[in-house]
Design an enzyme around this catalytic site. Structure first.
Site, PDB file in Angstrom:
ATOM      1  N   SER A   1      -9.170  35.788  22.674  1.00 54.31           N
ATOM      2  CA  SER A   1     -10.258  35.207  23.472  1.00 54.31           C
ATOM      3  C   SER A   1     -11.543  35.976  23.214  1.00 54.31           C
ATOM      4  O   SER A   1     -11.512  37.091  22.666  1.00 54.31           O
ATOM      5  CB  SER A   1      -9.888  35.340  24.961  1.00 54.31           C
ATOM      6  OG  SER A   1     -11.032  35.189  25.793  1.00 54.31           O
TER       7      SER A   1
ATOM      8  N   TYR B   1      -7.689  38.728  33.102  1.00 53.84           N
ATOM      9  CA  TYR B   1      -7.656  37.929  31.869  1.00 53.84           C
ATOM     10  C   TYR B   1      -8.168  38.762  30.695  1.00 53.84           C
ATOM     11  O   TYR B   1      -7.565  38.775  29.621  1.00 53.84           O
ATOM     12  CB  TYR B   1      -8.525  36.692  32.076  1.00 53.84           C
ATOM     13  CG  TYR B   1      -8.475  35.666  30.979  1.00 53.84           C
ATOM     14  CD1 TYR B   1      -9.459  35.643  29.983  1.00 53.84           C
ATOM     15  CD2 TYR B   1      -7.487  34.698  30.941  1.00 53.84           C
ATOM     16  CE1 TYR B   1      -9.439  34.696  28.983  1.00 53.84           C
ATOM     17  CE2 TYR B   1      -7.461  33.732  29.931  1.00 53.84           C
ATOM     18  CZ  TYR B   1      -8.439  33.743  28.964  1.00 53.84           C
ATOM     19  OH  TYR B   1      -8.426  32.794  27.952  1.00 53.84           O
TER      20      TYR B   1
HETATM   21  C1  GCO Z   1     -14.248  32.461  31.209  1.00 53.73           C
HETATM   22  C2  GCO Z   1     -13.551  31.542  30.238  1.00 53.73           C
HETATM   23  C3  GCO Z   1     -13.184  32.260  28.951  1.00 53.73           C
HETATM   24  C4  GCO Z   1     -12.611  31.253  27.986  1.00 53.73           C
HETATM   25  C5  GCO Z   1     -12.126  31.840  26.711  1.00 53.73           C
HETATM   26  C6  GCO Z   1     -13.238  32.428  25.923  1.00 53.73           C
HETATM   27  O1  GCO Z   1     -13.958  32.360  32.413  1.00 53.73           O
HETATM   28  O2  GCO Z   1     -15.086  33.249  30.747  1.00 53.73           O
HETATM   29  O3  GCO Z   1     -12.391  30.970  30.827  1.00 53.73           O
HETATM   30  O4  GCO Z   1     -12.263  33.263  29.262  1.00 53.73           O
HETATM   31  O5  GCO Z   1     -11.522  30.617  28.548  1.00 53.73           O
HETATM   32  O6  GCO Z   1     -11.117  32.770  26.938  1.00 53.73           O
HETATM   33  O7  GCO Z   1     -12.694  32.902  24.709  1.00 53.73           O
END
Ligand code: GCO
Length: 269
Positions: A147, A160
């Site tokens: 990501s 995340y």
């Molecule tokens: C966020 C997004 C990102 C994208 C992706 C970017 O909340 O900033 O969800 O996390 O999903 O991962 O690469």
């Protein structure tokens, strides 16, 4: 080897986790179009039946499982069943993920663990399950969906970002430890892709105005647009095929140039 053959996945078994929709669906479809036997999992019967008919509409004969990607026993059962029915997994795409957007000081330990388990630990579970056969066959491809958050942080996505940062290093470590068995492990790092996961970031404001985050991403993306799941199809086939046999431990960012760009100057008032 001719280029056409290099990108062919004929005769390969490809397993894509979390591929009932969005990015996983697009990647699994691409691998199927390149000739692979497509297998995927998701977490609900509703998602499964909808996905199977969508794969059929795309001419892909996919096989789906409903299970929990964080449950090691269920994952081993699925891998063994795939092996019995189609043969050992040649290509594993660790795509399954979830996100919780909350200021870190408001995030519960339960929320944190769910994201880490789904987005990072599942890749450990799945990779560990397929590696023995790949080692025995001296061949295999593992692709981890990283990501922008594998490289950058932002407000509200602490779990995340930690998971996706960890997934980047897990990718490099699998590449380091198993490269000698002709196993390549690489990552795909999507930029901001229009999917159900990012839909809240794109949603128009009650007054109909463009979401400020949407405008922000457009200003940070040289391509001047959000990506679509289809933008990930070619990179996935590349990393799943013999065309990338000497690419290992690499995170291929498919981001329209976000990571290279300081950002577009706001229009002067
Ligand atoms: C966020 C997004 C990102 C994208 C992706 C970017 O909340 O900033 O969800 O996390 O999903 O991962 O690469």
């Amino acid at each position: 080897m001719e280029c056409k053959e290099m990108f062919s996945l004929e005769g390969k078994v490809a397993l894509v986790t979390g591929a009932s929709h969005g990015i996983g669906f697009a990647i699994a479809s691409a691998l199927g179009e390149a000739g692979a036997k497509v297998v995927f999992n998701c977490h609900s019967k509703e998602h499964l039946s909808k996905a199977l008919s969508q794969y059929r509409d795309e001419g892909i004969v996919a096989t789906g499982y409903v299970n929990d990607v964080t449950d090691e026993r269920q994952m081993h059962e699925m891998i063994e069943d795939i092996k019995r029915r189609f043969g050992a997994v040649d290509i594993l795409v660790n795509n399954a993920a979830t996100i919780k957007r909350l200021p870190m000081h408001e995030m519960s330990l339960e929320d944190w663990k769910k994201v880490i388990d789904t987005d990072l630990t599942s890749a450990f579970i799945m990779s560990k399950a397929v590696l023995p056969d790949m080692v025995e066959r001296r061949s295999g491809k593992i692709i981890n969906l990283c990501s922008m958050m594998s490289e950058l942080g932002r407000e509200t996505v602490s779990a995340y970002a930690a998971a996706k940062g960890g997934l980047k290093m897990l990718t490099r470590n699998i590449a380091s430890e198993y490269g000698k068995y002709n196993i390549q492990c690489n990552g795909i790092g999507p930029g901001y892709i229009a999917t159900s996961q990012t839909a809240p970031l794109l949603e128009r404001l009650p007054d109909g105005k463009r979401n400020p985050f949407d405008s922000f991403i457009l200003s940070k993306t040289p391509a001047g647009r959000w990506g679509t799941p289809d933008d990930l199809k070619g990179p996935a086939v590349f990393l799943a095929s013999s065309a990338s046999d000497f690419v290992n431990g690499h995170i291929l960012y498919v981001d329209g140039g976000i990571l290279a760009y300081l950002g577009r100057m706001p229009e002067s008032e």
